[in-house]
Design a protein around this motif. Structure first.
Motif: not given
Length: 403
Positions: A329-340, A358-367, A384-389
């Motif tokens: 029952x898990x899903x993936x999502x890619x999102x971009x962190x907004x300011x503030x 209640x989610x886990x961050x699988x990967x982070x694109x920072x810098x 920054x870009x995050x992949x969360x599950x």
């Protein structure tokens, strides 16, 4: 004493005569030294050698014409010397440049290598490609049966596109391989010209089971309960009363019985009817042709086949992981962190992503760099870009909070 223009003309004439040999030597020296060592001969050495050779040549000419060395001919000698020096330096430069342009390791194939005309090259997606056109009739190859008319027509009218950055010899080989694989031809000969026009000769397809058998294998046909979807090329394990035999499927023929056939043959013959050959088995009783090792043939023929076990070819672990997560029952999502947002300017541990959302961050694109399976001290900034599950509802809440 002759006038100055006449002396200049005599000097040019004399310089050309005496400068031919020094120029040839300078070219050979520049080419040979650069080609062998990769280093250019200094110009001073070329000048000294050229003057010496020209002096020897001029001395021989002076024996035939003593007036050349007279004091009245100093202008003539000066002009001649300049012509010799300029010609030698120019020849040396050309020889050096020629050695730098040609490949260090030359071969007969390189010398005879042909290339496509630029007129037939098309740019598609930023890369050059060429469309090969088959001209004339598709010929036959001596010693083979003739090619059927439908295959000849398909070859002649087909659209054949290849990369344009390969030599014609390689392009001929690729075109021949493509025709042989696509039409299952026994042999193909292709000749291309610089305008991508091909002359093709081909041999008719050679049918038969032996062509599909790998080297060292033998074909054995057995009748057993066949799994639905079994197809040629599948790897199986045949379970017999004498053990197991690994094999690959070379052909499948399912056996079915229709109601009408059963009624007609009820009193005469109870044997089931063979269905036409299909790419995959429909399941049930069927005949399977197997490719087995030579040493396993006798044991397989002398035993009764109980069942087939289809061997999995395996899946990539990342796809298997995605499948397991979806089953949970898990899903993936890619999102971009907004300011503030709650993640802007903090670490994953301080933000409490797992406990708070209640989610886990699988990967982070920072810098500009990706971090896989980031730790709690991973810093997060706006953009920054995050992949969360996580579950669908948890991911929705997480996206609303930080994206």
């Amino acid at each position: 004493m002759a006038s100055l223009p006449v002396e200049v003309v005599y000097g040019l004439y004399f310089g050309i005569l005496t400068g031919l040999v020094p120029a040839a030597v300078a070219w050979l020296l520049g080419f040979g030294f650069r080609y062998v060592t990769g280093v250019t001969v200094p110009g001073l050495a070329v000048v000294v050698l050229s003057v010496a050779i020209a002096g020897a040549s001029g001395g021989l000419m002076a024996l035939a014409d003593p007036t050349i060395t007279q004091s009245e001919s100093q202008v003539r000698l000066t002009v001649a010397l300049l012509v010799v020096l300029m010609g030698s330096l120019y020849a040396h430069n050309r020889g050096d440049a020629f050695a730098n342009d040609i490949p260090r390791k030359m071969s007969l194939r390189k010398l005879t290598e042909r290339s496509l005309s630029t007129d037939v090259v098309e740019l598609v997606g930023g890369r050059g490609q060429v469309s090969v056109t088959v001209t004339g009739e598709v010929g036959d190859i001596e010693g083979y049966p003739p090619v059927p008319l439908d295959i000849r027509t398909s070859i002649r009218n087909g659209e054949w596109t290849f990369p344009a950055d390969i030599p014609l010899v390689e392009l001929e080989s690729r075109f021949a391989d493509r025709l042989q694989n696509e039409f299952d031809l026994a042999a193909v000969e292709v000749r291309l010209d610089e305008r991508a026009r091909a002359t093709v000769s081909a041999a008719a397809p050679v049918g038969g089971l032996s062509k599909r058998l790998p080297t060292g294998k033998r074909a054995v046909s057995v009748t057993a309960l066949v799994p639905t979807g079994l197809a040629r090329g599948d790897e199986v394990v045949v379970v017999t009363d004498g053990g197991t035999v690994p094999a690959s499927v070379a052909g499948v023929e399912s056996v079915v019985e229709t109601p009408s056939d059963a009624d007609e043959d009820e009193d005469e013959d109870d044997a089931p009817k063979a269905a036409p050959r299909t790419p995959t088995a429909v399941g049930g009783e069927g005949r399977v042709t197997l490719a087995v090792d030579r040493g396993k043939v006798e044991s397989l023929l002398g035993s009764d086949v109980k069942r087939f076990i289809v061997t999995s070819r395996g899946v990539r672990r990342e796809f298997e992981l995605v499948s397991l997560l979806r089953r949970a029952g898990k899903r993936f999502s890619r999102l971009s962190v907004r300011a503030e947002s709650p993640l802007d300017g903090v670490t994953l541990g301080k933000a409490g992503v797992r406990d708070g959302y209640g989610v886990a961050v699988l990967a982070v694109r920072h810098g500009g760099n990706w971090t896989i399976a980031p730790r709690g001290d991973q810093e997060i900034s706006a953009g920054d870009t995050l992949y969360a599950v996580g579950s669908r509802s948890d991911l929705t809440g997480f996206e609303e909070a930080v994206a």
